[in-house]
Design an enzyme around this catalytic site. Structure first.
Site, PDB file in Angstrom:
ATOM      1  N   THR A  40      28.771  39.716  40.541  1.00 55.79           N
ATOM      2  CA  THR A  40      29.005  38.545  41.385  1.00 55.79           C
ATOM      3  C   THR A  40      28.792  38.864  42.863  1.00 55.79           C
ATOM      4  O   THR A  40      28.563  37.968  43.665  1.00 55.79           O
ATOM      5  CB  THR A  40      30.433  38.001  41.193  1.00 55.79           C
ATOM      6  OG1 THR A  40      31.364  39.064  41.399  1.00 55.79           O
ATOM      7  CG2 THR A  40      30.608  37.468  39.780  1.00 55.79           C
ATOM      8  N   GLU A  62      38.263  30.964  46.417  1.00 57.12           N
ATOM      9  CA  GLU A  62      38.409  31.542  45.090  1.00 57.12           C
ATOM     10  C   GLU A  62      39.728  32.302  45.018  1.00 57.12           C
ATOM     11  O   GLU A  62      40.239  32.781  46.034  1.00 57.12           O
ATOM     12  CB  GLU A  62      37.236  32.467  44.773  1.00 57.12           C
ATOM     13  CG  GLU A  62      37.036  33.589  45.762  1.00 57.12           C
ATOM     14  CD  GLU A  62      35.784  34.412  45.494  1.00 57.12           C
ATOM     15  OE1 GLU A  62      34.903  33.944  44.758  1.00 57.12           O
ATOM     16  OE2 GLU A  62      35.706  35.538  46.029  1.00 57.12           O
ATOM     17  N   GLU A  63      40.256  32.454  43.823  1.00 51.23           N
ATOM     18  CA  GLU A  63      41.607  32.996  43.662  1.00 51.23           C
ATOM     19  C   GLU A  63      41.751  34.425  44.154  1.00 51.23           C
ATOM     20  O   GLU A  63      42.857  34.881  44.444  1.00 51.23           O
ATOM     21  CB  GLU A  63      42.052  32.909  42.201  1.00 51.23           C
ATOM     22  CG  GLU A  63      41.240  33.724  41.210  1.00 51.23           C
ATOM     23  CD  GLU A  63      41.638  35.186  41.132  1.00 51.23           C
ATOM     24  OE1 GLU A  63      42.808  35.494  41.381  1.00 51.23           O
ATOM     25  OE2 GLU A  63      40.773  36.014  40.820  1.00 51.23           O
ATOM     26  N   SER A  64      40.636  35.136  44.295  1.00 52.87           N
ATOM     27  CA  SER A  64      40.707  36.521  44.770  1.00 52.87           C
ATOM     28  C   SER A  64      40.735  36.601  46.286  1.00 52.87           C
ATOM     29  O   SER A  64      40.328  37.602  46.873  1.00 52.87           O
ATOM     30  CB  SER A  64      39.534  37.327  44.215  1.00 52.87           C
ATOM     31  OG  SER A  64      38.300  36.723  44.533  1.00 52.87           O
ATOM     32  N   LYS A  83      24.533  44.488  48.710  1.00 49.93           N
ATOM     33  CA  LYS A  83      24.250  43.114  48.338  1.00 49.93           C
ATOM     34  C   LYS A  83      23.244  42.483  49.298  1.00 49.93           C
ATOM     35  O   LYS A  83      23.128  42.882  50.459  1.00 49.93           O
ATOM     36  CB  LYS A  83      25.521  42.279  48.253  1.00 49.93           C
ATOM     37  CG  LYS A  83      26.284  42.070  49.550  1.00 49.93           C
ATOM     38  CD  LYS A  83      27.527  41.204  49.297  1.00 49.93           C
ATOM     39  CE  LYS A  83      28.263  40.887  50.572  1.00 49.93           C
ATOM     40  NZ  LYS A  83      29.420  39.991  50.360  1.00 49.93           N
ATOM     41  N   SER A 120      33.230  45.973  48.842  1.00 44.88           N
ATOM     42  CA  SER A 120      34.384  45.101  49.064  1.00 44.88           C
ATOM     43  C   SER A 120      35.676  45.926  49.095  1.00 44.88           C
ATOM     44  O   SER A 120      35.744  46.941  49.775  1.00 44.88           O
ATOM     45  CB  SER A 120      34.424  44.003  47.995  1.00 44.88           C
ATOM     46  OG  SER A 120      35.424  43.049  48.277  1.00 44.88           O
ATOM     47  N   HIS A 121      36.681  45.500  48.348  1.00 45.88           N
ATOM     48  CA  HIS A 121      37.999  46.142  48.397  1.00 45.88           C
ATOM     49  C   HIS A 121      38.107  47.313  47.434  1.00 45.88           C
ATOM     50  O   HIS A 121      39.190  47.891  47.292  1.00 45.88           O
ATOM     51  CB  HIS A 121      39.075  45.113  48.058  1.00 45.88           C
ATOM     52  CG  HIS A 121      38.942  44.559  46.667  1.00 45.88           C
ATOM     53  ND1 HIS A 121      37.909  43.730  46.316  1.00 45.88           N
ATOM     54  CD2 HIS A 121      39.691  44.731  45.544  1.00 45.88           C
ATOM     55  CE1 HIS A 121      38.027  43.410  45.035  1.00 45.88           C
ATOM     56  NE2 HIS A 121      39.097  44.005  44.540  1.00 45.88           N
TER      57      HIS A 121
END
Length: 550
Positions: free
Chosen positions: A46, A394-396, A159, A149-150
């Site tokens: 993603t 988004e939930e993240s 990306k 990312s994290h």
């Protein structure tokens, strides 16, 4: 289905468990991936290709091959403007940046590097692309962001953001992925490359002031004048990430009371407390990873943190502590759509299928259309560009929203703007976001949410990603009739890569991980923890039965 919490969770990680950076960098340059092994191939999930040099899943050959594939894609698409390149503070990001430069320069790409080699957050790259392309009819820019990312300190990530400024669509990444793996199989035959020193001296390599260009424009998306006037006391922990030097510049530019609690950059991230499984993750939505900032909440009206590339946010409200990401998304939506008069009246709310149904209820109260899509911010790009989506989340803990005039700000997630919005909410409403969310629960009910992981073989993951509604045999969920079963998102009709089962007061969604042999189960209830546990337990049974039947 509950995750086993490590005894290290929320505690400093012992030195002997920290990543060995010299070993990590050596593996990046010396190890070679075997493109016949699935785990060592280029694979765009993603958010780009991710892996670790210690596992032969992210090393120099991967970056060289992906960079060449991007150059060939640009040429095929007639993209001949500059390419903006950003990188975060992970140990593998700097060597990957150098590898990418060698290929981009050899292919004659006009490269835009940060001034003074400043770390560059994902939103600053998206902002730069859109700022450059605004009003153009040709010579469009695009970008690369080097970040996992994290993810833990041994991870690397790469990306591509095309000319729309957002994450590349699947049809783009699929082609880049395929070509990159061909190059790996052919021993990099076809990869053009010059020494990095020569690339840096090249006339096609330029410097760009990402930091000040982004910072000076922030007043057009967040009302920082109101924040300054209200003297909102704010604290920020950059978590050693790419925006580490942005925050002081923001405070100076807008005269806001913003304290940077730490500006330490350390590739081992030894200052972090361990996440739930004992690993280090710079996840601003994790209560275990955020212990340092949570402990300081009483010093500030609102405090916040961002992950390593600063595209995600975590909000610590004085009234309630660390807000679950879904809670802040609902609060931000409730506030923004009542305080942005220049947004289109038909601007919709964008959410992913695994985000809270509190968002649905808030959108209904505001009489705003809900645009629900699969996991992946790429599905929001067109709506943000046109202004037809006012807020996307988004939930993240990833979100972005429009400028105050209703035009596009970024088409990728922006943790900086979302974090500063918590200050605007506090300034304008005289209540912190935790208090505002509490008011929402009095009107819409209180929800509880959880995400857990369950083991799955590659074959089971493939089955889960292709489940049909007919394979779900149950007619009830935690004592309530099942209202709908989704395998495609209602907003855009795209496959969600799993299944979502919805009842009146709860739901669950299950989808396979793109990087691990697990599937993820998201569950929510508006009837309390016991109801949530029933949903989660039945979700495991429903999915297991469907996989067995498949």
């Amino acid at each position: 289905m509950s995750e086993r919490i490590s005894p290290l969770a929320g505690k400093p990680v012992p030195r002997e468990l920290l990543v060995n950076v010299p070993k990590l960098i050596t593996a990046y340059f010396t190890e070679r991936p075997d493109a016949n092994i699935a785990e060592q191939k280029v694979a765009f999930g993603t958010s780009g290709h991710r892996g670790s040099s210690l596992l032969d899943s992210f090393n120099e050959w991967h970056v060289l091959a992906i960079s060449q594939a991007i150059c060939e894609y640009r040429k095929a698409q007639g993209i001949d403007g500059p390419l903006f390149i950003g990188a975060d503070t992970h140990a593998l990001s700097e060597p990957a940046r150098s590898s990418a430069l060698e290929v981009l320069s050899a292919n004659g790409v006009d490269i835009m590097l940060s001034e003074h080699d400043e770390y560059t957050p994902t939103p600053a790259v998206s902002h730069a692309i859109l700022t450059y392309n605004r009003g153009r009819t040709a010579g469009f820019a695009d970008g690369i962001v080097i970040t996992p990312s994290h993810n833990p300190p041994d991870a690397g990530g790469f990306k591509y953001n095309p000319s729309n400024g957002g994450p590349a669509d699947t049809n783009v990444t699929r082609g880049i992925e395929r070509r990159a793996n061909e190059l790996l199989l052919n021993g990099l035959n076809g990869v053009l490359r010059v020494p990095v020193a020569r690339a840096l001296r090249s006339a096609s390599t330029h410097r760009y002031d990402f930091l000040n260009t982004y910072v000076q424009d922030l007043g057009n998306i967040v009302d920082l004048k109101a924040v300054a006037a209200a003297k909102v006391r704010m604290g920020v922990d950059p978590l050693g990430g790419a925006g580490v030097h942005y925050w002081a510049a923001i405070a100076d530019a807008y005269g806001i009371d913003l304290t940077v609690v730490s500006d330490v950059v350390d590739p081992t991230f030894s200052f972090m407390t361990a996440d739930w499984d004992g690993k280090i993750r710079m996840d601003p939505s994790s209560g275990y990873a955020m212990r340092r900032l949570i402990a300081l909440k009483d010093r500030f009206d609102v405090a916040f943190a961002c992950d390593t590339d600063h595209d995600r946010h975590g909000i610590v409200a004085h009234s309630s502590g660390l807000m679950p990401s879904n809670h802040f998304l609902a609060t931000a939506i409730y506030y923004l759509f009542q305080n942005r008069p220049n947004w289109r009246r038909d601007a919709a709310v964008g959410k992913t299928v695994v985000s809270s149904q509190m968002i649905d209820r808030v959108a209904g109260r505001l009489e705003r259309k809900l645009y629900e899509v699969p996991v992946g911010f790429k599905y929001f790009v067109d709506g943000l560009l046109s202004g037809s989506l006012g807020f996307t989340g988004e939930e993240s803990a990833g979100a972005t929203f429009l400028r105050t005039d209703g035009s596009v700000w970024t088409t990728d997630k922006d943790g900086i703007a979302a974090a500063l919005l918590s200050g605007e909410i506090t300034a304008r409403l005289k209540r912190d976001p935790g208090e505002v969310y509490r008011e929402l629960t009095r009107e819409f009910g209180e929800c509880v949410f959880d995400r857990t992981d369950a083991p799955a073989t590659p074959a089971q993951k493939a089955l889960l990603s292709k489940l049909s509604a007919k394979q779900v045999k149950s007619t009830t969920l935690a004592g309530e009739p099942i209202k709908s079963i989704l395998t495609h998102a209602p907003g855009n009709g795209e496959a969600i890569g799993g299944v979502k089962v919805i009842a009146e007061n709860g739901w669950f969604a299950a989808r396979p991980s793109g990087t691990e042999d697990i599937y993820k189960v998201y569950a929510e209830s508006f009837r309390g923890q016991e109801h949530l546990r029933r949903i989660a337990s039945e979700a495991e049974s429903i999915v297991s039965a469907a996989l067995a039947a498949g």
